[in-house]
Design a protein around this motif. Structure first.
Motif, PDB file in Angstrom:
ATOM      1  N   GLN A  47      26.482 -24.248 -11.738  1.00 29.00           N
ATOM      2  CA  GLN A  47      25.315 -24.002 -12.579  1.00 29.00           C
ATOM      3  C   GLN A  47      25.260 -25.023 -13.715  1.00 29.00           C
ATOM      4  O   GLN A  47      24.209 -25.600 -13.996  1.00 29.00           O
ATOM      5  CB  GLN A  47      25.430 -22.580 -13.138  1.00 29.00           C
ATOM      6  CG  GLN A  47      24.405 -22.248 -14.185  1.00 29.00           C
ATOM      7  CD  GLN A  47      24.572 -20.808 -14.679  1.00 29.00           C
ATOM      8  OE1 GLN A  47      24.595 -19.880 -13.897  1.00 29.00           O
ATOM      9  NE2 GLN A  47      24.683 -20.635 -15.964  1.00 29.00           N
ATOM     10  N   ALA A  48      26.418 -25.288 -14.326  1.00 30.67           N
ATOM     11  CA  ALA A  48      26.467 -26.261 -15.420  1.00 30.67           C
ATOM     12  C   ALA A  48      26.062 -27.645 -14.920  1.00 30.67           C
ATOM     13  O   ALA A  48      25.324 -28.375 -15.593  1.00 30.67           O
ATOM     14  CB  ALA A  48      27.868 -26.297 -16.016  1.00 30.67           C
ATOM     15  N   GLN A  49      26.519 -28.004 -13.719  1.00 31.66           N
ATOM     16  CA  GLN A  49      26.153 -29.311 -13.161  1.00 31.66           C
ATOM     17  C   GLN A  49      24.640 -29.428 -12.993  1.00 31.66           C
ATOM     18  O   GLN A  49      24.035 -30.444 -13.336  1.00 31.66           O
ATOM     19  CB  GLN A  49      26.819 -29.518 -11.786  1.00 31.66           C
ATOM     20  CG  GLN A  49      28.323 -29.655 -11.838  1.00 31.66           C
ATOM     21  CD  GLN A  49      28.944 -29.681 -10.447  1.00 31.66           C
ATOM     22  OE1 GLN A  49      28.250 -29.614  -9.440  1.00 31.66           O
ATOM     23  NE2 GLN A  49      30.266 -29.772 -10.394  1.00 31.66           N
ATOM     24  N   ILE A  50      24.021 -28.379 -12.455  1.00 28.35           N
ATOM     25  CA  ILE A  50      22.586 -28.430 -12.184  1.00 28.35           C
ATOM     26  C   ILE A  50      21.779 -28.454 -13.491  1.00 28.35           C
ATOM     27  O   ILE A  50      20.805 -29.196 -13.627  1.00 28.35           O
ATOM     28  CB  ILE A  50      22.154 -27.241 -11.288  1.00 28.35           C
ATOM     29  CG1 ILE A  50      22.870 -27.310  -9.933  1.00 28.35           C
ATOM     30  CG2 ILE A  50      20.647 -27.209 -11.090  1.00 28.35           C
ATOM     31  CD1 ILE A  50      22.474 -28.458  -9.041  1.00 28.35           C
ATOM     32  N   ILE A  51      22.214 -27.667 -14.474  1.00 30.44           N
ATOM     33  CA  ILE A  51      21.509 -27.663 -15.759  1.00 30.44           C
ATOM     34  C   ILE A  51      21.564 -29.059 -16.385  1.00 30.44           C
ATOM     35  O   ILE A  51      20.550 -29.592 -16.844  1.00 30.44           O
ATOM     36  CB  ILE A  51      22.132 -26.631 -16.726  1.00 30.44           C
ATOM     37  CG1 ILE A  51      21.866 -25.225 -16.208  1.00 30.44           C
ATOM     38  CG2 ILE A  51      21.565 -26.773 -18.127  1.00 30.44           C
ATOM     39  CD1 ILE A  51      22.600 -24.161 -16.961  1.00 30.44           C
ATOM     40  N   GLN A  66      39.860 -23.596 -18.446  1.00 26.93           N
ATOM     41  CA  GLN A  66      39.201 -24.334 -19.531  1.00 26.93           C
ATOM     42  C   GLN A  66      37.827 -24.839 -19.082  1.00 26.93           C
ATOM     43  O   GLN A  66      36.850 -24.749 -19.810  1.00 26.93           O
ATOM     44  CB  GLN A  66      40.068 -25.517 -19.968  1.00 26.93           C
ATOM     45  CG  GLN A  66      41.362 -25.078 -20.627  1.00 26.93           C
ATOM     46  CD  GLN A  66      42.367 -26.217 -20.764  1.00 26.93           C
ATOM     47  OE1 GLN A  66      42.138 -27.323 -20.280  1.00 26.93           O
ATOM     48  NE2 GLN A  66      43.485 -25.943 -21.414  1.00 26.93           N
ATOM     49  N   GLY A  67      37.792 -25.351 -17.841  1.00 24.56           N
ATOM     50  CA  GLY A  67      36.533 -25.855 -17.297  1.00 24.56           C
ATOM     51  C   GLY A  67      35.492 -24.757 -17.176  1.00 24.56           C
ATOM     52  O   GLY A  67      34.336 -24.922 -17.548  1.00 24.56           O
ATOM     53  N   LEU A  68      35.926 -23.599 -16.650  1.00 21.00           N
ATOM     54  CA  LEU A  68      35.003 -22.473 -16.490  1.00 21.00           C
ATOM     55  C   LEU A  68      34.417 -22.063 -17.834  1.00 21.00           C
ATOM     56  O   LEU A  68      33.220 -21.832 -17.966  1.00 21.00           O
ATOM     57  CB  LEU A  68      35.730 -21.271 -15.906  1.00 21.00           C
ATOM     58  CG  LEU A  68      35.856 -21.139 -14.404  1.00 21.00           C
ATOM     59  CD1 LEU A  68      36.457 -19.787 -14.071  1.00 21.00           C
ATOM     60  CD2 LEU A  68      34.501 -21.275 -13.721  1.00 21.00           C
ATOM     61  N   LEU A  69      35.275 -21.971 -18.840  1.00 20.63           N
ATOM     62  CA  LEU A  69      34.805 -21.537 -20.155  1.00 20.63           C
ATOM     63  C   LEU A  69      33.855 -22.567 -20.753  1.00 20.63           C
ATOM     64  O   LEU A  69      32.876 -22.210 -21.409  1.00 20.63           O
ATOM     65  CB  LEU A  69      35.988 -21.290 -21.091  1.00 20.63           C
ATOM     66  CG  LEU A  69      36.761 -20.004 -20.801  1.00 20.63           C
ATOM     67  CD1 LEU A  69      38.048 -19.959 -21.591  1.00 20.63           C
ATOM     68  CD2 LEU A  69      35.916 -18.787 -21.124  1.00 20.63           C
ATOM     69  N   GLY A  70      34.136 -23.836 -20.502  1.00 20.46           N
ATOM     70  CA  GLY A  70      33.272 -24.886 -21.047  1.00 20.46           C
ATOM     71  C   GLY A  70      31.933 -24.969 -20.356  1.00 20.46           C
ATOM     72  O   GLY A  70      30.967 -25.511 -20.898  1.00 20.46           O
ATOM     73  N   LEU A 110      26.809 -29.306 -21.368  1.00 20.46           N
ATOM     74  CA  LEU A 110      27.765 -28.402 -20.761  1.00 20.46           C
ATOM     75  C   LEU A 110      28.872 -29.192 -20.091  1.00 20.46           C
ATOM     76  O   LEU A 110      28.641 -30.219 -19.478  1.00 20.46           O
ATOM     77  CB  LEU A 110      27.071 -27.545 -19.707  1.00 20.46           C
ATOM     78  CG  LEU A 110      26.003 -26.603 -20.213  1.00 20.46           C
ATOM     79  CD1 LEU A 110      25.374 -25.885 -19.044  1.00 20.46           C
ATOM     80  CD2 LEU A 110      26.598 -25.601 -21.176  1.00 20.46           C
ATOM     81  N   TYR A 111      30.085 -28.664 -20.209  1.00 18.11           N
ATOM     82  CA  TYR A 111      31.191 -29.291 -19.509  1.00 18.11           C
ATOM     83  C   TYR A 111      31.049 -28.975 -18.021  1.00 18.11           C
ATOM     84  O   TYR A 111      30.714 -27.855 -17.648  1.00 18.11           O
ATOM     85  CB  TYR A 111      32.520 -28.746 -20.031  1.00 18.11           C
ATOM     86  CG  TYR A 111      33.687 -29.296 -19.266  1.00 18.11           C
ATOM     87  CD1 TYR A 111      34.139 -30.593 -19.512  1.00 18.11           C
ATOM     88  CD2 TYR A 111      34.295 -28.566 -18.254  1.00 18.11           C
ATOM     89  CE1 TYR A 111      35.175 -31.125 -18.783  1.00 18.11           C
ATOM     90  CE2 TYR A 111      35.342 -29.097 -17.520  1.00 18.11           C
ATOM     91  CZ  TYR A 111      35.774 -30.381 -17.788  1.00 18.11           C
ATOM     92  OH  TYR A 111      36.791 -30.906 -17.047  1.00 18.11           O
ATOM     93  N   THR A 112      31.248 -29.938 -17.186  1.00 25.00           N
ATOM     94  CA  THR A 112      31.203 -29.630 -15.761  1.00 25.00           C
ATOM     95  C   THR A 112      32.526 -30.000 -15.110  1.00 25.00           C
ATOM     96  O   THR A 112      33.147 -30.994 -15.469  1.00 25.00           O
ATOM     97  CB  THR A 112      30.086 -30.402 -15.032  1.00 25.00           C
ATOM     98  OG1 THR A 112      30.259 -31.780 -15.290  1.00 25.00           O
ATOM     99  CG2 THR A 112      28.724 -29.967 -15.507  1.00 25.00           C
ATOM    100  N   ILE A 113      32.912 -29.158 -14.156  1.00 26.89           N
ATOM    101  CA  ILE A 113      34.101 -29.466 -13.363  1.00 26.89           C
ATOM    102  C   ILE A 113      33.631 -30.365 -12.233  1.00 26.89           C
ATOM    103  O   ILE A 113      32.755 -29.973 -11.470  1.00 26.89           O
ATOM    104  CB  ILE A 113      34.714 -28.173 -12.793  1.00 26.89           C
ATOM    105  CG1 ILE A 113      35.033 -27.204 -13.927  1.00 26.89           C
ATOM    106  CG2 ILE A 113      35.945 -28.480 -11.977  1.00 26.89           C
ATOM    107  CD1 ILE A 113      35.441 -25.822 -13.462  1.00 26.89           C
TER     108      ILE A 113
END
Lengths: 328, 320
Positions: free
Chosen positions: A191-195, B253-257, B268-271
């Motif tokens: 989701q973060a990647q897409i945003i 850490q990645g999930l939280l970020g 947003l941090y992305t894994i």
């Protein structure tokens, strides 16, 4: 700058049919006099719970659902009354991306055709090599590679499929993209990647987004302004920071309290209102939120509050002002 | 810490796939003390739901529990004959699934389905069962228990259905409730109500709860202890405050970020990359290919879950 999209008093009523003859008993007011505008290059978040009409608004703008009333202006042109041929010419400028890429992408077609469909359809490319070349540029824009051209949707993960859907939306160089819950079906890290991708693309290509979602944190992250919908109406619309710092409509406040921050220190134990109210009570005349509203007044049950501008750019549909009432 | 209600050690679940066996859950160990909420977090496909299902021996065929031990109040669940397991289900251990509509039988009334556990596991007379069910329905906040008792599942709203499902799971007074994504299908405001309800009932009945979710916000709200899963293994476990304040594993850490926050506004941090295919797991740490801090050992050897401090365990070479 004139707005790119202007929606005034948009309405969509769905008939409720009964009995064998299918007589129309009543109408569901799925979208009821919704008005807003979108400036070029901005993102307007549209939030609300399931069934509030946010998706219907999105689809009506593209006339994928014919609105029952109201006007929609796109780049100054009234598009609610133009014929299908003209609409078809306009469609490349307005795209939509759906929630679930597994069902929005045809499973029997390869990526090249899925992404390139619009290009061929609108005769932007005339031969295969041109199409391939363009499709590859768009795939690279969304972080995919040319090796994926001949793969089928089932060979991809959810996040990759959503990238393909975005690439497909980008090919015709749209000015407006309606993102209908595009990240709701994805895992947190994806989701973060897409945003991030959507935000980068916006910066690069000056795209305007109508970002429909139910997750307030996501909407806050991506939008400049946010509209909150409840039962077919916009109940509050404001610049993102204003809305999140000083939510004025009680429903918006309830939504905010329902957010679960990823921080165990912020466990809030406020009791939320009970939405499962008695259906027998008649609230048909007044404010639609009155039945569940913690700061209801007598007036709320008799008259529907209008959407008023309480501060510059901050519109609220409420008679009482709950904000100062902390005993909520 | 009180004595463990449930103790899982070295659990492994395998599925056959093209002449080989894929280990989907690999060496999972955890303990759940009585009256505590353990949050099992991870992304889709990490094996969290299978872990939960295995506790009631519900792993779908052709999957098999290939190794491990599940100790339930001193009994070894994996060795018990199935009829004994049937006696546990709904009485000592209950489970709530994600979608309340598919968890109910659509052609039986809600009341009848709620009564089933009592009819099977107790010697109450039918009127007593009915009274108990109605009381339970009231406790979970169903507005008109008598009416909903006679309703069919499709006549209830999503939130009411989930409440009814919770009532059904709690009717046998279980000591352990497994809640598998109990609020994912619900709207945000209803979600908050259901979580409050779960927490209330948990405190009241002093149950242990195993909460399976992908949502760290839910974990932060109601869990006491958290275990983070990645590719079939628990990679980190700690008390909830500690995990959110001091996440040690790069994946955690990645999930939280990666979560958009209301209090911050930054990129947003992305894994990087995607979750590995369980059929082709990397040789070393399963997270190594996506890890920004990996070094040589990570690619060669699998790190074991080991204590970093007495309460905080992590499976990462960086921290040992």
């Amino acid at each position: 700058m004139p707005p790119l999209l202007e929606v005034t008093n948009l309405e969509k009523y769905f008939p409720v049919k009964t009995g064998l003859l299918g007589r129309i008993k009543d109408y569901v007011r799925a979208v009821d006099r919704v008005s807003f505008h979108l400036n070029p290059g901005e993102t307007l978040g549209l939030v609300g719970e399931s069934g509030c009409g946010k998706t219907t608004v999105g689809r009506s703008i593209l006339r994928l659902i014919e609105p029952s009333g109201g006007e929609i202006y796109f780049a100054g042109e009234l598009i609610t009354r133009i014929n299908f041929e003209k609409l078809r010419k306009l469609r490349p400028k307005m795209q939509i991306i759906f929630q679930d890429p597994f069902s929005s992408l045809n499973p029997r077609r390869v990526v090249l055709d899925l992404v390139g469909e619009g290009l061929s359809e609108h005769k932007i490319v005339t031969n295969l090599s041109q199409k391939k070349e363009l499709v590859v540029t768009f795939l690279e824009k969304v972080g995919l590679t040319s090796q994926m051209l001949y793969r089928y949707p089932h060979e991809f993960s959810g996040g990759q499929l959503q990238r393909i859907a975005i690439a497909r939306g980008l090919t015709l160089n749209p000015q407006l993209i309606i993102c209908d819950e595009v990240v709701s079906a994805l895992d947190v890290s994806v989701q973060a990647q897409i945003i991030n991708l959507l935000m980068e693309l916006q910066k690069e290509l000056q795209i305007t987004y109508l970002f429909i979602a139910h997750d307030l944190a996501v909407v806050k992250h991506i939008s400049q302004r946010v509209a909150v919908m409840y039962q077919g109406q916009i109940v509050e619309l404001a610049p993102t920071n204003t809305l999140f710092n000083t939510p004025r409509h009680p429903y918006t406040q309830v939504l905010m309290e329902a957010i679960l921050p990823p921080n165990p220190h912020m466990r809030n134990h406020r009791l939320l209102l009970n939405k499962e109210r008695e259906k027998t009570l008649d609230y048909s005349k007044g404010c639609r939120f009155a039945a569940s509203c913690p700061c209801r007044k007598d007036l709320c049950q008799e008259k529907e509050p209008p959407l008023l501008e309480t501060a510059p750019g901050h519109y609220v549909r409420c008679f009482s002002d709950c904000l100062t009432d902390t005993s909520l | 810490m009180t004595e463990s209600l449930l103790k899982v050690s070295n659990l492994a679940i395998t599925f056959p796939h093209e002449n080989q066996k894929i280990t989907v859950v690999n060496g999972v160990s955890f303990a759940l003390p009585q009256g505590e909420v353990l949050g099992l977090v991870g992304e889709s496909g990490c094996g969290k739901s299978l872990t939960a299902l295995s506790l009631l021996r519900l792993v779908p065929s052709p999957g098999k529990i290939s190794n491990g031990q599940i100790l339930w109040q001193g009994k070894e669940l994996l060795q018990l004959p199935l009829p004994e397991i049937y006696r546990l289900r709904g009485k000592e251990i209950s489970i709530i699934f994600q979608n309340p509509l598919t968890s109910f039988n659509p052609v039986q009334t809600v009341g009848k389905q709620l009564s089933e556990a009592l009819e099977l596991h107790s010697s109450y007379s039918p009127p007593e069962v009915r009274d108990l069910v109605l009381t339970q329905m009231q406790q979970v906040g169903l507005p008109q228990p008598l009416r909903q008792y006679q309703s069919y599942p499709h006549e209830l709203s999503g939130g009411m259905r989930q409440r009814a499902l919770i009532a059904m799971a709690l009717i046998g007074q279980p000591q352990l409730l497994i809640a598998d994504e109990p609020t994912t299908a619900l709207d945000v405001t209803i979600q908050a109500q259901i979580l409050d309800l779960l927490q209330l009932m948990q405190k009241k009945q002093r149950m242990g709860v195993l909460l399976i979710t992908h949502n760290l916000g839910i974990v932060a709200r109601i869990a006491d202890q958290v275990a983070v899963m990645y590719a079939g293994k628990i990679v980190e476990t700690a008390p909830v405050q500690e995990l959110f304040q001091n996440p040690l594993h790069p994946y955690t850490q990645g999930l939280l970020g990666a979560i958009p926050r209301l209090d911050r506004q930054e990129i947003l941090y992305t894994i990087p990359g995607t979750v590995p295919d369980p059929a082709h797991l990397p040789r070393g740490c399963a997270f190594a290919p996506r890890c920004p801090e990996r070094f040589k050992v990570c690619l060669e050897q699998i790190p074991e879950l080991s204590p970093n401090s007495p309460q905080h365990q992590v499976a990462c070479w960086l921290k040992t």
